[in-house]
Design a protein around this motif. Sequence first.
Motif, short mmCIF file in Angstrom:
data_model
loop_
_atom_site.label_atom_id
_atom_site.label_comp_id
_atom_site.label_asym_id
_atom_site.label_seq_id
_atom_site.Cartn_x
_atom_site.Cartn_y
_atom_site.Cartn_z
N ALA A 1 -0.16 1.10 -2.80
CA ALA A 1 -0.91 0.10 -2.03
C ALA A 1 -2.02 0.76 -1.23
O ALA A 1 -3.15 0.25 -1.16
CB ALA A 1 0.04 -0.66 -1.10
N LYS A 2 -1.72 1.92 -0.64
CA LYS A 2 -2.71 2.65 0.13
C LYS A 2 -3.85 3.12 -0.77
O LYS A 2 -5.03 3.01 -0.42
CB LYS A 2 -2.06 3.86 0.80
N ALA A 3 -3.51 3.63 -1.97
CA ALA A 3 -4.54 4.08 -2.92
C ALA A 3 -5.41 2.90 -3.36
O ALA A 3 -6.64 3.04 -3.50
CB ALA A 3 -3.90 4.75 -4.13
N THR A 4 -4.81 1.76 -3.57
CA THR A 4 -5.56 0.57 -3.98
C THR A 4 -6.54 0.16 -2.87
O THR A 4 -7.70 -0.15 -3.13
CB THR A 4 -4.60 -0.59 -4.31
N ARG B 1 16.80 6.86 -4.46
CA ARG B 1 15.91 6.26 -5.46
C ARG B 1 15.15 5.08 -4.87
O ARG B 1 13.95 4.92 -5.11
CB ARG B 1 16.70 5.82 -6.68
N GLU B 2 15.85 4.25 -4.10
CA GLU B 2 15.19 3.10 -3.48
C GLU B 2 14.14 3.56 -2.46
O GLU B 2 13.05 2.98 -2.39
CB GLU B 2 16.23 2.20 -2.80
N LYS C 1 10.15 2.85 -2.69
CA LYS C 1 9.41 2.24 -1.59
C LYS C 1 8.21 3.11 -1.20
O LYS C 1 7.11 2.60 -0.96
CB LYS C 1 10.34 2.06 -0.38
N ILE C 2 8.41 4.42 -1.17
CA ILE C 2 7.32 5.34 -0.83
C ILE C 2 6.21 5.26 -1.89
O ILE C 2 5.02 5.22 -1.56
CB ILE C 2 7.85 6.80 -0.69
N ARG C 3 6.59 5.24 -3.17
CA ARG C 3 5.60 5.12 -4.25
C ARG C 3 4.80 3.82 -4.13
O ARG C 3 3.59 3.81 -4.32
CB ARG C 3 6.28 5.19 -5.62
N GLU C 4 5.50 2.72 -3.82
CA GLU C 4 4.81 1.43 -3.67
C GLU C 4 3.82 1.49 -2.51
O GLU C 4 2.71 0.96 -2.61
CB GLU C 4 5.83 0.31 -3.47
#
Length: 155
Positions: A54-57, A42-43, A47-50
């Motif tokens: 960040a990359k999408a932003t 889950r962690e 971390k991957i989603r974050e």
Amino acid sequence: MSAEELEAMMARMKLKNDQIREQRERVAADEDAFNAKVKEERERQKKIREQQQAKATAQKKIQTSIDNEREENAKRKLAKLAQREWDSQKQSTPERKERPLKGLGRGAPISSSDVRQPNTPITPKTEEAPQLPELEKNGLADEWAAATAAATEQW
């Protein structure tokens, strides 16, 4: 029951209880290990989603910058086009001096007299066009008529 049978039976029950206790401990340890792995997964997913967010932003910021720059370029281009249209409506005055032609490179006119003014028909130069009596003498009048008819159809 005799004392010996009772002791044997107690030993078997104690052995069985020890086996059950060991099995319960193994199940509890296995469950703890599984829960730890699930928590780690889950962690890792968080971390991957974050990172992806960040990359999408960052990508969105870059794309916005590119879109803004393209919009500015389009506005500049339209402004230049409008300016050129305004200049084309001006009447040339004798006071305006013609600039000397630059470049004379590939496709550049040789002199200002060779430059065709807008909306003027293209006419062949008379000294280059063969005269009809000369063609009749040589027997080429029919070929010349066909060639000129084909050329006028193209225009």
